[in-house]
Design a protein around this motif. Structure first.
Motif, PDB file in Angstrom:
ATOM      1  N   MET A   1      15.752  52.799  23.063  1.00  0.00           N
ATOM      2  CA  MET A   1      16.496  52.996  24.287  1.00  0.00           C
ATOM      3  C   MET A   1      17.897  52.396  24.123  1.00  0.00           C
ATOM      4  O   MET A   1      18.036  51.261  23.680  1.00  0.00           O
ATOM      5  N   THR A   2      18.913  53.164  24.463  1.00  0.00           N
ATOM      6  CA  THR A   2      20.288  52.682  24.317  1.00  0.00           C
ATOM      7  C   THR A   2      20.667  51.831  25.527  1.00  0.00           C
ATOM      8  O   THR A   2      20.266  52.117  26.655  1.00  0.00           O
ATOM      9  N   PRO A   3      21.475  50.793  25.295  1.00  0.00           N
ATOM     10  CA  PRO A   3      21.893  49.953  26.421  1.00  0.00           C
ATOM     11  C   PRO A   3      22.867  50.706  27.330  1.00  0.00           C
ATOM     12  O   PRO A   3      23.648  51.540  26.869  1.00  0.00           O
ATOM     13  N   ARG A   4      22.777  50.423  28.600  1.00  0.00           N
ATOM     14  CA  ARG A   4      23.665  51.066  29.564  1.00  0.00           C
ATOM     15  C   ARG A   4      25.044  50.427  29.504  1.00  0.00           C
ATOM     16  O   ARG A   4      25.161  49.206  29.447  1.00  0.00           O
ATOM     17  N   ARG A   5      26.061  51.268  29.533  1.00  0.00           N
ATOM     18  CA  ARG A   5      27.427  50.769  29.541  1.00  0.00           C
ATOM     19  C   ARG A   5      27.906  50.671  30.979  1.00  0.00           C
ATOM     20  O   ARG A   5      27.534  51.458  31.836  1.00  0.00           O
ATOM     21  N   SER A   6      28.768  49.729  31.212  1.00  0.00           N
ATOM     22  CA  SER A   6      29.284  49.510  32.557  1.00  0.00           C
ATOM     23  C   SER A   6      30.215  50.642  32.963  1.00  0.00           C
ATOM     24  O   SER A   6      31.011  51.135  32.162  1.00  0.00           O
ATOM     25  N   HIS A   7      30.149  51.042  34.220  1.00  0.00           N
ATOM     26  CA  HIS A   7      31.054  52.061  34.738  1.00  0.00           C
ATOM     27  C   HIS A   7      32.409  51.467  35.100  1.00  0.00           C
ATOM     28  O   HIS A   7      33.343  52.197  35.413  1.00  0.00           O
ATOM     29  N   TYR A   8      32.518  50.166  35.097  1.00  0.00           N
ATOM     30  CA  TYR A   8      33.778  49.513  35.434  1.00  0.00           C
ATOM     31  C   TYR A   8      34.750  49.468  34.263  1.00  0.00           C
ATOM     32  O   TYR A   8      35.942  49.285  34.455  1.00  0.00           O
ATOM     33  N   LEU A   9      34.254  49.609  33.061  1.00  0.00           N
ATOM     34  CA  LEU A   9      35.111  49.591  31.885  1.00  0.00           C
ATOM     35  C   LEU A   9      35.423  51.017  31.454  1.00  0.00           C
ATOM     36  O   LEU A   9      34.506  51.824  31.264  1.00  0.00           O
ATOM     37  N   PRO A  10      36.713  51.344  31.290  1.00  0.00           N
ATOM     38  CA  PRO A  10      37.044  52.699  30.861  1.00  0.00           C
ATOM     39  C   PRO A  10      36.542  52.969  29.449  1.00  0.00           C
ATOM     40  O   PRO A  10      36.584  52.109  28.573  1.00  0.00           O
ATOM     41  N   ARG A  11      36.083  54.195  29.230  1.00  0.00           N
ATOM     42  CA  ARG A  11      35.485  54.540  27.940  1.00  0.00           C
ATOM     43  C   ARG A  11      36.411  55.327  27.038  1.00  0.00           C
ATOM     44  O   ARG A  11      36.183  55.425  25.845  1.00  0.00           O
ATOM     45  N   THR A  12      37.458  55.923  27.592  1.00  0.00           N
ATOM     46  CA  THR A  12      38.360  56.751  26.803  1.00  0.00           C
ATOM     47  C   THR A  12      39.759  56.151  26.808  1.00  0.00           C
ATOM     48  O   THR A  12      40.066  55.254  27.601  1.00  0.00           O
ATOM     49  N   ARG A  13      40.593  56.689  25.932  1.00  0.00           N
ATOM     50  CA  ARG A  13      41.987  56.236  25.866  1.00  0.00           C
ATOM     51  C   ARG A  13      42.713  56.557  27.165  1.00  0.00           C
ATOM     52  O   ARG A  13      43.457  55.742  27.688  1.00  0.00           O
ATOM     53  N   ARG A  14      42.477  57.759  27.711  1.00  0.00           N
ATOM     54  CA  ARG A  14      43.093  58.127  28.985  1.00  0.00           C
ATOM     55  C   ARG A  14      42.629  57.210  30.114  1.00  0.00           C
ATOM     56  O   ARG A  14      43.385  56.875  31.010  1.00  0.00           O
ATOM     57  N   GLY A  15      41.384  56.831  30.076  1.00  0.00           N
ATOM     58  CA  GLY A  15      40.859  55.926  31.085  1.00  0.00           C
ATOM     59  C   GLY A  15      41.520  54.564  31.034  1.00  0.00           C
ATOM     60  O   GLY A  15      41.838  53.972  32.070  1.00  0.00           O
ATOM     61  N   ARG A  16      41.733  54.057  29.830  1.00  0.00           N
ATOM     62  CA  ARG A  16      42.422  52.772  29.679  1.00  0.00           C
ATOM     63  C   ARG A  16      43.862  52.868  30.147  1.00  0.00           C
ATOM     64  O   ARG A  16      44.361  51.966  30.829  1.00  0.00           O
ATOM     65  N   ILE A  17      44.541  53.975  29.801  1.00  0.00           N
ATOM     66  CA  ILE A  17      45.925  54.168  30.240  1.00  0.00           C
ATOM     67  C   ILE A  17      46.000  54.239  31.754  1.00  0.00           C
ATOM     68  O   ILE A  17      46.864  53.619  32.378  1.00  0.00           O
ATOM     69  N   ALA A  18      45.084  54.982  32.366  1.00  0.00           N
ATOM     70  CA  ALA A  18      45.078  55.112  33.823  1.00  0.00           C
ATOM     71  C   ALA A  18      44.793  53.773  34.497  1.00  0.00           C
ATOM     72  O   ALA A  18      45.431  53.432  35.497  1.00  0.00           O
ATOM     73  N   THR A  19      43.875  53.018  33.954  1.00  0.00           N
ATOM     74  CA  THR A  19      43.550  51.716  34.538  1.00  0.00           C
ATOM     75  C   THR A  19      44.731  50.766  34.452  1.00  0.00           C
ATOM     76  O   THR A  19      45.084  50.111  35.435  1.00  0.00           O
ATOM     77  N   ILE A  20      45.372  50.718  33.298  1.00  0.00           N
ATOM     78  CA  ILE A  20      46.521  49.829  33.126  1.00  0.00           C
ATOM     79  C   ILE A  20      47.682  50.272  34.009  1.00  0.00           C
ATOM     80  O   ILE A  20      48.347  49.443  34.639  1.00  0.00           O
ATOM     81  N   ALA A  21      47.933  51.572  34.100  1.00  0.00           N
ATOM     82  CA  ALA A  21      49.027  52.076  34.938  1.00  0.00           C
ATOM     83  C   ALA A  21      48.777  51.776  36.409  1.00  0.00           C
ATOM     84  O   ALA A  21      49.690  51.359  37.133  1.00  0.00           O
ATOM     85  N   PHE A  22      47.548  51.962  36.878  1.00  0.00           N
ATOM     86  CA  PHE A  22      47.244  51.691  38.282  1.00  0.00           C
ATOM     87  C   PHE A  22      47.336  50.203  38.579  1.00  0.00           C
ATOM     88  O   PHE A  22      47.894  49.798  39.608  1.00  0.00           O
TER      89      PHE A  22
END
Length: 74
Positions: A1-22
């Motif tokens: 069984m794979t561990p669940r990843r948090s939905h609060y942490l961005p998973r993609t490069r675009r997600g990280r860019i959007a989080t930092i920009a916001f």
């Protein structure tokens, strides 16, 4: 069984860019910057004091980031 990843942490490069920009846009609207550097009335911009025009631009920037993330499916 794979561990669940948090939905609060961005998973993609675009997600990280959007989080930092916001977060950067929201930091520009917080007291250390607003009360310390931008708290002035003059000059008037489009009939508004400088502070209100500054906050309008910063909030539109934050809304623009949210719209961009929605349209790109981040």
């Amino acid at each position: 069984m794979t561990p669940r990843r948090s939905h609060y942490l961005p998973r993609t490069r675009r997600g990280r860019i959007a989080t930092i920009a916001f977060l950067a846009a929201m930091l520009l609207a917080q007291p250390p910057i607003v009360h310390g550097l931008m708290n002035r009335v003059e000059p008037w911009i489009l009939g508004m004091p400088f502070l209100f025009a500054y906050l309008l631009v910063v909030y539109f920037l934050g809304i623009g980031v949210l719209i961009w993330t929605e349209r790109t499916g981040v």
